[in-house]
Write a protein that holds these residues in place. Structure first.
Motif, PDB file in Angstrom:
ATOM      1  N   GLU A  87       0.841  -1.194   0.000  1.00 10.94           N
ATOM      2  CA  GLU A  87       0.000   0.000   0.000  1.00 10.94           C
ATOM      3  C   GLU A  87       0.881   1.251   0.000  1.00 10.94           C
ATOM      4  O   GLU A  87       1.800   1.369   0.823  1.00 10.94           O
ATOM      5  CB  GLU A  87      -0.912   0.003   1.224  1.00 10.94           C
ATOM      6  CG  GLU A  87      -1.955   1.107   1.200  1.00 10.94           C
ATOM      7  CD  GLU A  87      -2.960   0.987   2.337  1.00 10.94           C
ATOM      8  OE1 GLU A  87      -3.814   1.864   2.451  1.00 10.94           O
ATOM      9  OE2 GLU A  87      -2.857  -0.004   3.095  1.00 10.94           O
ATOM     10  N   LEU A  88       0.611   2.130  -0.945  1.00 11.38           N
ATOM     11  CA  LEU A  88       1.338   3.398  -1.045  1.00 11.38           C
ATOM     12  C   LEU A  88       0.348   4.533  -0.844  1.00 11.38           C
ATOM     13  O   LEU A  88      -0.269   5.033  -1.804  1.00 11.38           O
ATOM     14  CB  LEU A  88       2.030   3.514  -2.405  1.00 11.38           C
ATOM     15  CG  LEU A  88       3.043   2.401  -2.752  1.00 11.38           C
ATOM     16  CD1 LEU A  88       3.539   2.565  -4.180  1.00 11.38           C
ATOM     17  CD2 LEU A  88       4.205   2.412  -1.773  1.00 11.38           C
ATOM     18  N   PRO A  89       0.151   4.986   0.410  1.00 10.76           N
ATOM     19  CA  PRO A  89      -0.869   6.010   0.696  1.00 10.76           C
ATOM     20  C   PRO A  89      -0.616   7.329  -0.032  1.00 10.76           C
ATOM     21  O   PRO A  89      -1.559   7.990  -0.473  1.00 10.76           O
ATOM     22  CB  PRO A  89      -0.759   6.188   2.212  1.00 10.76           C
ATOM     23  CG  PRO A  89      -0.107   4.935   2.716  1.00 10.76           C
ATOM     24  CD  PRO A  89       0.812   4.512   1.631  1.00 10.76           C
ATOM     25  N   THR A  90       0.641   7.703  -0.163  1.00  9.48           N
ATOM     26  CA  THR A  90       0.947   8.985  -0.807  1.00  9.48           C
ATOM     27  C   THR A  90       0.550   8.991  -2.282  1.00  9.48           C
ATOM     28  O   THR A  90       0.223  10.029  -2.852  1.00  9.48           O
ATOM     29  CB  THR A  90       2.447   9.294  -0.679  1.00  9.48           C
ATOM     30  OG1 THR A  90       3.207   8.207  -1.255  1.00  9.48           O
ATOM     31  CG2 THR A  90       2.841   9.458   0.787  1.00  9.48           C
ATOM     32  N   GLN A  91       0.600   7.812  -2.889  1.00  7.95           N
ATOM     33  CA  GLN A  91       0.235   7.696  -4.301  1.00  7.95           C
ATOM     34  C   GLN A  91      -1.205   7.192  -4.485  1.00  7.95           C
ATOM     35  O   GLN A  91      -1.655   7.021  -5.619  1.00  7.95           O
ATOM     36  CB  GLN A  91       1.198   6.721  -4.999  1.00  7.95           C
ATOM     37  CG  GLN A  91       2.665   7.099  -4.869  1.00  7.95           C
ATOM     38  CD  GLN A  91       2.979   8.394  -5.580  1.00  7.95           C
ATOM     39  OE1 GLN A  91       2.388   8.697  -6.613  1.00  7.95           O
ATOM     40  NE2 GLN A  91       3.893   9.185  -5.021  1.00  7.95           N
ATOM     41  N   ASN A  92      -1.890   6.985  -3.346  1.00 15.10           N
ATOM     42  CA  ASN A  92      -3.245   6.434  -3.380  1.00 15.10           C
ATOM     43  C   ASN A  92      -3.280   5.147  -4.218  1.00 15.10           C
ATOM     44  O   ASN A  92      -4.137   4.961  -5.099  1.00 15.10           O
ATOM     45  CB  ASN A  92      -4.239   7.458  -3.939  1.00 15.10           C
ATOM     46  CG  ASN A  92      -5.683   7.053  -3.669  1.00 15.10           C
ATOM     47  OD1 ASN A  92      -5.957   6.316  -2.712  1.00 15.10           O
ATOM     48  ND2 ASN A  92      -6.617   7.511  -4.513  1.00 15.10           N
TER      49      ASN A  92
END
Length: 340
Positions: A105-110
């Protein structure tokens, strides 16, 4: 005309040759003899040993050690050693389990990247291969002794496993993944099938390919191999990469069998692996040994572990016994080497 000394010495030669032949035959089958005697003793001491369910349990358990020991055999044949296989096993299993259950999961890149079972398995094996290659590079490019390089990797991989898992198991990985470690196919445990395929591939590599010839040559005489045109550095990197990949496959089997990736998985597995290799007749000096011998050694270690558990021997004494077995195997190896 022969002197009296020559006449007396001549008849002794056939006898000497027969003694050497008998000794060579004994050395060839020493693992099988030891296994037979061990099984005989355990059969007399425990009525639970010689049962179908227990024998399948032993084969399932030794599958992991055989995976690791195949790679260790290739390493030892080049006169090297790999102490990092247990930690690589743990890290590869943990990465596979983590990707399979949680993905990336990459929250900054959604962005969320999910993994299929095959994808997670491939990443785990690639991880082990990469760490093995780093071992080979450290040893060949930077001239770090194999003992030191792989000992350092042992610590690094174990630390990365703790960081990846946070010190907690990653569990509930699904029935399909569980099948790899606990399933049956045609009445035989799946891990046994996987290990059998790996053994056959390893035998083919060591007996029928140029890489196998190079591995034995390097272990026999590295300087002569280099002068004959063999790329010693590349061969060693390949060998350590294979050892890392096989340790990763062992990690997958352990994780699948437990349906959980344990942060402390694989601890002391390198000792069982080295014991299997040495008991199987592979010389720690390199250049002499076989995959079949290692399989026999792994079976001996597995039967010994199982027998000690059935006899309710304390885990602490189990460590003592295994340590003495390793020491005895090394002493026998050195004695055989000095006689050649």
């Amino acid at each position: 005309m022969k002197t009296e000394t020559q006449k007396l010495a001549t008849p002794a030669r056939p006898l000497e040759m027969n003694v050497r032949f008998d000794k060579a035959q004994l050395l060839r089958f020493q693992s099988l003899i030891a296994l037979f005697l061990l099984c005989l003793a355990l059969t007399m001491l425990s009525d639970k040993f010689l049962t179908v369910s227990n024998l399948w349990n032993v084969l399932r358990q030794i599958s992991v050690n055989i995976c690791i020991s195949i790679g260790m055999t290739l390493v030892v044949l080049t006169a090297g050693i790999d102490l990092s296989v247990g930690s690589i096993l743990a890290l590869s299993g943990a990465i596979t389990a983590g990707l399979l259950k949680n993905g990336i999961e990459l929250p900054t890149q959604n962005l969320f990247i999910g993994f299929t079972i095959l994808g997670a398995i491939l990443v785990g094996i690639l991880c082990g291969t990469f760490l093995g290659a780093l071992n080979g590079i450290s040893i060949t490019r930077f001239k770090v002794p194999p003992f030191v390089a792989t000992l350092a990797m042992l610590t690094v991989a174990r630390g990365l496993t703790m960081l990846w898992t946070g010190g907690f198991p990653i569990s509930s990985l699904g029935d399909t993944f569980l099948y790899l470690g606990a399933g049956w196919f045609l009445g035989i445990p799946v891990p046994v099938w996987i290990t059998t395929v790996l053994v056959l591939i390893a035998i083919f590599i060591t007996k029928k390919t140029r890489l196998g010839t190079y591995i034995y040559a390097i272990g026999g005489n590295e300087s002569a191999s280099r002068l004959s045109g063999i790329n010693v550095k590349r061969v060693k990197i390949i060998v350590y990469s294979i050892a890392g990949a096989l340790a990763a496959i062992g990690g997958l089997l352990v994780t699948a069998r437990l349906d959980s990736a344990q942060p402390n998985a694989g601890i002391s597995y390198e000792l069982d692996s080295i014991a299997a290799v040495v008991i199987g007749g592979t010389s720690l000096s390199g250049g002499r040994g076989s995959i079949i011998g290692t399989v026999q050694g792994a079976i001996i270690i597995g039967v010994l572990n199982n027998g000690l558990v059935l006899l309710d021997v304390s885990p602490f004494w189990q460590q003592v016994v295994k340590g003495l077995v390793i020491l005895l195997a090394v002493i026998i190896d050195k004695a055989n080497s000095s006689d050649e």
